[in-house]
Design an enzyme around this catalytic site. Sequence first.
Site, PDB file in Angstrom:
ATOM      1  N   SER A  74       6.704  -4.461  -1.819  1.00  0.00           N
ATOM      2  CA  SER A  74       6.254  -3.144  -2.235  1.00  0.00           C
ATOM      3  C   SER A  74       6.385  -2.186  -1.050  1.00  0.00           C
ATOM      4  CB  SER A  74       4.821  -3.251  -2.767  1.00  0.00           C
ATOM      5  OG  SER A  74       4.467  -2.145  -3.535  1.00  0.00           O
ATOM      6  N   TRP A  75       5.316  -1.523  -0.640  1.00  0.00           N
ATOM      7  CA  TRP A  75       5.404  -0.699   0.575  1.00  0.00           C
ATOM      8  C   TRP A  75       5.819  -1.564   1.766  1.00  0.00           C
ATOM      9  CZ3 TRP A  75       6.081   3.550   3.164  1.00  0.00           C
ATOM     10  CH2 TRP A  75       5.691   3.612   4.505  1.00  0.00           C
ATOM     11  N   ASP A 105       8.384  -5.002 -13.658  1.00  0.00           N
ATOM     12  CA  ASP A 105       7.557  -4.367 -12.635  1.00  0.00           C
ATOM     13  C   ASP A 105       7.317  -2.918 -13.031  1.00  0.00           C
ATOM     14  OD1 ASP A 105       6.492  -3.204 -10.316  1.00  0.00           O
ATOM     15  OD2 ASP A 105       7.669  -4.491  -8.992  1.00  0.00           O
ATOM     16  N   HIS A 123       4.719  -6.895 -10.899  1.00  0.00           N
ATOM     17  CA  HIS A 123       4.792  -6.457  -9.510  1.00  0.00           C
ATOM     18  C   HIS A 123       4.063  -7.362  -8.531  1.00  0.00           C
ATOM     19  CE1 HIS A 123       5.213  -3.507  -6.283  1.00  0.00           C
ATOM     20  NE2 HIS A 123       3.911  -3.618  -6.039  1.00  0.00           N
ATOM     21  N   GLY A 148       0.848  -1.197   0.000  1.00  0.00           N
ATOM     22  CA  GLY A 148       0.000   0.000   0.000  1.00  0.00           C
ATOM     23  C   GLY A 148       0.879   1.241   0.000  1.00  0.00           C
TER      24      GLY A 148
END
Length: 329
Positions: free
Chosen positions: A120-121, A274, A302, A53
Amino acid sequence: MDRVADQNGAGGFLYPAIAPFDQRTLDVGEGHRLYVEQCGNPDGIPVVVLHGGPGGGCSPAMRRYFDPQAYRIILFDQRGCGRSRPHASVEDNTTWHLVRDIETIRAALGIERWIVFGGSWGATLALIYAETHPDRAAALVLRGVFLMMQRELDWFYGGGAGAFWPEIWDDFVSLIPEEERGDLIAAYHARLFSGDRVQESRFARAWAGWENALASIHNQGARMEAPSDYARAFARLENHYFVNKGFLEEDGQILRDLPKIAHIPVSIVQGRFDMICPPRSAYDLAKALPHARLKMVHLAGHALSEAGITAELVKEMNALRLRRTALML
């Protein structure tokens, strides 16, 4: 930045679905209550899973990357999203609140050290957590690396990714008047926090839709509409963090502080194509850490659930089972 929806083919690499042996709501202060769950073996190797996120929330599929006989799997929804409350709230919601929350969870569960798994985050947060508490992270397993740098935001919200997906980009940009398109993060911020619930939901769906359309190399830019409540939390939280540059002291802070975690083994799984978090960040991270290993997955984007990425992550977690003593777990 993240997406967790299943893709065809990934399931063959995953462990069978399991239910938690413990679910709880943890009061972490400032009015925030976090959903926390534990799965697998209560006496197993502890691993904490950090979702993407910001605002993505955890999902049952995330339990399946770990051998349930070997691992004690801890998942939680970060402030403001998933089953944590208050929903979609950005009050007292910063990177440093989240780092503190991770430590609160660790202490509440009586864990001394654990493996930190994030994409990711979640990879961003894993790195910042480890740099803040290097004695608590026994190893890092990262996917789709995002370093919370301006170059990454410029790529995704300044037209870089849009050059590959012009029709999807046009949809995302067209909701904003031309005079505001020089800073789409700020333009969307004004609408995601307008106080008009209908407008906030409309722009939240557009924000989430832009990211979801580019998450997997297999979805061919399909516009997948997220549920309104999910999209609102995801978009508001992500935008809030990006407007505030991740609440970091300076651009490149994560790279600056890598010497603090130079002793920690780090495994990085990165999709070659990605579109959300391009490979340069993963490459720079691996190059700077003496105990890092980078696996570049070709023909992958991704999403956590892409078959090649899933296979490499499960393979890495299987390998770490054999290193419990060396990792002092």
